[in-house]
Design an enzyme around this catalytic site. Structure first.
Site, PDB file in Angstrom:
ATOM      1  N   HIS A  41      24.995 -38.500  50.730  1.00 31.74           N
ATOM      2  CA  HIS A  41      24.555 -39.459  49.621  1.00 31.74           C
ATOM      3  C   HIS A  41      25.015 -40.943  50.087  1.00 31.74           C
ATOM      4  CE1 HIS A  41      23.505 -36.854  46.309  1.00 31.74           C
ATOM      5  NE2 HIS A  41      24.572 -36.007  46.897  1.00 31.74           N
ATOM      6  N   ARG A  64      28.693 -25.450  41.970  1.00 31.86           N
ATOM      7  CA  ARG A  64      29.574 -26.391  42.418  1.00 31.86           C
ATOM      8  C   ARG A  64      31.017 -26.286  41.717  1.00 31.86           C
ATOM      9  NH1 ARG A  64      24.299 -27.583  40.297  1.00 31.86           N
ATOM     10  NH2 ARG A  64      24.391 -29.775  39.841  1.00 31.86           N
ATOM     11  N   VAL A  84      43.251 -14.563  50.769  1.00 31.29           N
ATOM     12  CA  VAL A  84      44.597 -15.185  50.731  1.00 31.29           C
ATOM     13  C   VAL A  84      45.167 -14.274  49.295  1.00 31.29           C
ATOM     14  CG1 VAL A  84      46.207 -16.939  49.873  1.00 31.29           C
ATOM     15  CG2 VAL A  84      44.521 -17.216  51.636  1.00 31.29           C
ATOM     16  N   THR A  88      29.456 -24.284  50.333  1.00 29.83           N
ATOM     17  CA  THR A  88      28.614 -25.153  51.319  1.00 29.83           C
ATOM     18  C   THR A  88      27.310 -24.746  51.469  1.00 29.83           C
ATOM     19  OG1 THR A  88      30.749 -25.676  52.326  1.00 29.83           O
ATOM     20  CG2 THR A  88      28.689 -25.566  53.695  1.00 29.83           C
ATOM     21  N   CYS A  95      11.124 -15.336  66.001  1.00 29.86           N
ATOM     22  CA  CYS A  95      10.805 -15.867  64.803  1.00 29.86           C
ATOM     23  C   CYS A  95       9.695 -16.726  64.979  1.00 29.86           C
ATOM     24  CB  CYS A  95      12.060 -16.557  64.042  1.00 29.86           C
ATOM     25  SG  CYS A  95      11.482 -17.559  62.662  1.00 29.86           S
ATOM     26  N   ALA A 147      21.941 -30.478  50.250  1.00 25.67           N
ATOM     27  CA  ALA A 147      22.189 -30.967  51.513  1.00 25.67           C
ATOM     28  C   ALA A 147      22.007 -32.486  51.787  1.00 25.67           C
ATOM     29  CB  ALA A 147      21.101 -30.097  52.281  1.00 25.67           C
ATOM     30  N   ILE A 148      22.454 -33.035  50.767  1.00 28.29           N
ATOM     31  CA  ILE A 148      22.102 -34.688  50.824  1.00 28.29           C
ATOM     32  C   ILE A 148      23.480 -35.283  51.413  1.00 28.29           C
ATOM     33  CG2 ILE A 148      21.686 -36.865  49.662  1.00 28.29           C
ATOM     34  CD1 ILE A 148      19.255 -34.651  49.553  1.00 28.29           C
TER      35      ILE A 148
END
Lengths: 480, 412
Positions: free
Chosen positions: A48, A315, A171, A40, A405, A45-46
């Site tokens: 679609h 991915r 796990v 993630t 920041c 970051a689209i």
């Protein structure tokens, strides 16, 4: 009923949040130090539009509905979603024919608002596109978001509705008896459960194997990215620019980020399935060169001297290049695996589907909670408020006026909120507030954030880590 | 929310901003306010505990904090200078001449008659140089490493490589060595060092730290903390030469690959040099807008802090003159001729001295710097061993200068 969701990425988090609407016990098991830090964390970051998923694929089933669900989800979970639209650019006649196919496929998939644009229209909307462009497919429902924020917000909301989160919990074994899930064994103890949802990202095939459940073999497909400084490149393009897709996928895109920067990527390199490659997010010279030449082809004025960050994501790809979602041969074991693109887009629809699938295959009706709270409150961004309102906020809490920041205008109040919401590391603060995401990449503020973290957590500054347990930043004192 | 009228507002209380306030106060305006975003004034000087500051401005060698204290003492002599720390400039409305500042006290909208920008520079981050590999902990810019060591009493690591031979990198090579960190190499992609000759000598040669010129980092590895850095030699077109790789087992990488002027807050209304990102100014420090002046590393990256303070006081003085009587004389271009890489200022304003700062484009062993205004030769002098890393300062008094564009060139 007790359900374990394995993996707190966007998919697992949204499933857990959906489950938390019902009268079931939900536990979220995550091996990393924080949520949303695996697959993630690093992708395009689209959200679609859904025109490129071939009819009949699982992807095509979930992408368009997932896209539609994002509007309400972004409102409830208060993460940023900008539907800036996407353009698939064609530079040759053959590519124009591909656009026409995509247009038809999109209509089949019920993608709303698709249009084919001619050169003039493209260039008047996006003057920085290479003027050699001939045509483009416009998809107004495509958008951008922050994928890690989707996961962080979904987990916060799930926990607010009773879910339990176990971080740094890996796990080791899944115990089944008579083809039925019984127990999840982890490095932090055992959980007796009635059902398991496997959303373990890059490791979902291994988790399925532990249960003897159906799976597809996964391998990482690496995608490298270059992020350009918003202070230099904000507004360079307004929409998500794709090249015409090829067999290799959607190609390298040039897109604004929700924060205003420009993101170029990804590459697409298939890696071997062994474990070491499932963690290998190193970048390469070849990757940078490919990204630069591809981006220059679409937008010749792009200038990589404004680069502030390079990174790579993985991915989870499978031989059939499609998701594997739903019930398995093991009673109570459900997969949400091989979540390659458009996994992020599809995730909300998969979460809804998972509820039906669990009820149907386990023969139980889940009772909705009457007191479910759908809204998660985001960390207030003070610098985005009108000055008069910001002034009132500072009068209530002076730390809302203390800038930490400088590049991304994050106040100490926001850092404290992030810590209250679970940030324990530099990255934990960074991904929740965008502090250190700007031009100087933490040059001016990392030490200040470390001090705030140390103070709030009651530890020494040297105990503050970048992300994981061994990613320590400091090594001892100069003088005792 | 309060509104505040002020004669001169200075953004930044580092070497340039403090100098600007002094320059303005000397000129006799009623109130000068400096807004500083950090917790204290002094800017980056506070963490530069090494010597080498002040030789020009104070005629003696000082450490960074000593230099800052000296300048602050002068500031204190002027009751009309008000230094405010932890003040963050949020927005500037250049049409209405309003500067919106956030602090723990609330939002203040300053309405200055004149503004001096002294925002300094930031360090180019790791992501700015496209180095392949992973992104572990243990990678620091030189300034961050310096801050940890000098102000926070913390060591960034045990075995370090320095990437880039800029002055802060060289200083940190010495500093880390003195504190027991093993510095295995300094790597520079150019065929010549990026920092001052005296720093090469005092920080590297004196400590036997190898300097690899024409080399670059081709890989950074380590999953959680940095474990290995690979460097390689570069050919003439700056491509790594296969087979020249060297591996270093290090836990720390210190990056010193350049400073970038902090000018983006002003980019929508001031002329910014597209290549250097510096705010373009004239010999009075005036920017492309008549009421805004700028000085220090936000205009051009200087070699010496003394020059920064000096140009700060020039900008402050003329900002005050603008407040007093709308001072705005005729201006002429100052143009780069052959072999000039960096040149400051970009315009000459009548009635000012011309303090020129330049860097050559390439190393020149022997050359003549020539400055001409039309047919009038303002300066012509032989210079030896000119390097892009060594800034050259030339002062031409107002009395010698007439009207017309000025050209600066370096003849080989």
């Amino acid at each position: 009923m007790k359900i374990a969701v394995i993996g707190a990425g966007a998919v697992g988090s949204l499933i857990a949040r959906e489950l938390s609407r019902y009268d079931v016990e939900v536990i979220i098991i995550e091996k990393n130090t924080d949520v949303g830090m695996g697959v993630t964390k690093a992708n395009s970051a689209i959200v679609h539009a859904g025109y490129d998923d071939e009819p009949g694929t699982v992807r095509s089933k979930f992408c368009v509905p997932g896209n539609a669900l994002y509007t309400e989800l972004a409102k409830d979970l208060q993460f940023d979603l900008k539907r800036i639209g996407s353009l698939v650019l064609a530079f040759r006649d053959e590519e124009v024919r591909v656009l026409e196919e995509l247009y038809k496929r999109g209509e089949n998939n019920n993608v709303p608002g698709l249009e084919i644009w001619d050169r003039d229209k493209i260039l008047s909307y996006e003057p920085n596109i290479n003027p050699e462009v001939i045509a483009a497919l416009w998809a107004p429902t495509a958008g951008i978001t922050e994928p890690w924020m989707v996961a962080i917000a979904a987990v916060e909301n799930a926990m607010d509705n009773g879910a339990q989160l176990y971080l740094e919990t890996e796990v080791i074994e899944i115990v089944t008896i008579d083809g039925r899930v019984r127990k999840v064994v982890t490095n932090k103890g055992e959980f007796e459960v009635d059902a398991v949802v496997n959303a373990a990202g890059m490791y979902a095939d291994e988790i399925a194997k532990m249960a003897g459940a159906d799976y597809v073999p996964l391998h990482p497909r690496k995608g490298e990215y270059i992020l350009l400084d918003k202070q230099e490149f904000s507004g360079f393009v307004k929409s998500i620019l794709f090249p015409t897709p090829s067999l290799l996928g959607k190609g390298t895109l040039v897109t604004p980020t929700v924060d205003g920067g420009i993101l170029v990527g990804p590459t697409a390199v298939d890696m071997p399935p062994e474990r070491e490659f499932r963690e290998d997010t190193s970048t390469t010279f070849e990757g940078f060169e490919a990204l630069m030449s591809k981006a220059l082809k679409m937008t010749p004025l792009i200038d990589f001297r404004a680069s502030i960050k390079t990174f790579a994501g993985l991915r989870p790809e499978s031989p059939q290049k499609d998701f594997l979602v739903g019930k398995t041969n093991i009673f109570g074991f459900f997969n949400a695996m091989a979540m390659r693109s458009p996994g992020l887009t599809a995730a909300p629809a998969i979460a809804k589907f998972m509820i039906e699938e669990i009820q149907e295959s386990m023969g139980e009706t889940l009772r909705p909670k009457l007191d479910f709270k759908p809204v998660r409150e985001k960390i207030k961004k003070y610098a985005d408020l009108p000055p008069t309102i910001w002034d009132e906020e500072i009068k209530r809490d002076p730390l809302a006026g203390k800038m930490i920041c400088f590049c991304n205008k994050v106040t100490e109040r926001e850092i404290l909120e992030a810590i209250k919401k679970g940030a324990r590391t530099i990255d934990g603060v960074k991904f929740r507030t965008r502090a250190m995401f700007g031009s100087c990449q933490g040059g001016f503020c990392m030490h200040r954030i470390m001090k705030i973290l140390a103070r709030e957590l009651g530890v020494d500054m040297a105990d503050i880590k970048l992300r994981s347990d061994k990613s320590f930043i400091l090594m001892g004192q100069v003088r005792k | 929310m309060i509104e505040k009228n002020v004669d001169v507002l200075v953004i930044g209380a580092g070497a340039a901003g403090l100098g600007a306030a002094i320059g303005a106060a000397r000129e006799g305006v009623s109130e000068v306010v400096i807004v500083e975003r950090d917790e204290r004034s002094g800017g980056i000087l506070n963490q530069c505990i090494h010597n080498g500051f002040g030789l020009h401005y104070f005629r003696e060698e000082l450490s960074g904090p000593e230099y800052a204290e000296r300048v602050k003492k002068i500031v204190q002599q002027y009751p009309n200078i008000n230094v405010k720390v932890e003040q963050y400039v949020h927005q500037i409305d250049y049409r209405r001449k309003e500067v919106v500042v956030a602090s723990t006290e609330g939002i203040t909208v300053y309405k200055p008659k004149s503004l001096v920008v002294a925002t300094g520079a930031r360090e180019r981050p790791m992501g700015g140089i496209l180095v392949p590999g992973t992104r572990p902990a243990g990678v620091f810019t030189a300034g961050v490493a310096q801050r940890f060591v000098n102000l926070e009493n913390r060591l960034p690591g045990k075995r370090a490589i320095i990437v880039g031979s800029g002055d802060i990198g060289l200083i940190m090579a010495r500093r880390l060595t003195l504190e027991g960190v093993e510095v295995v190499a300094v790597v520079e992609r150019m065929p010549y060092p990026g920092g001052l000759e005296r720093n090469i000598r005092q920080c590297l040669k004196d400590f036997n730290i190898p300097l690899y010129l024409s080399h670059t980092v081709v890989g950074i590895y380590g999953k959680e903390r940095l474990e290995e850095v690979i460097i390689a030699q570069l050919d003439e077109s700056y491509k790594p030469i296969p087979g020249t790789e060297k591996k270093f087992k290090v836990d720390t990488l210190v990056l010193s690959v350049g400073l970038i002027p902090q000018s983006t807050l002003f980019k929508d209304f001031l002329k910014i040099d597209p290549w250097t990102k510096g705010i373009v100014t004239s010999s009075s420090g005036r920017s492309s807008l008549n009421w805004i002046f700028a000085a220090g590393n936000c205009t051009v990256i200087y070699d010496l802090v003394d020059w920064v303070t000096e140009e700060g006081s020039v900008a402050g003085k003329f900002a005050a003159m603008y407040v007093r009587n709308n001072w705005e004389p005729a201006k002429f271009f100052v143009e780069k001729g052959q072999n000039v890489g960096i040149l400051f200022p970009s315009w000459y304003e009548e009635g000012t001295n011309l303090n020129l700062y330049l860097r050559v484009k390439k190393p020149i062993a022997e050359g003549t710097i020539r400055i001409k205004q039309r047919n009038n030769l303002l300066y012509s002098k032989k210079h030896l061993n000119m390097l892009p890393s060594e800034m050259i300062s030339i002062k031409i008094p107002e009395s010698k200068i007439g009207s017309g564009d000025i050209i600066v060139e370096v003849l080989e």
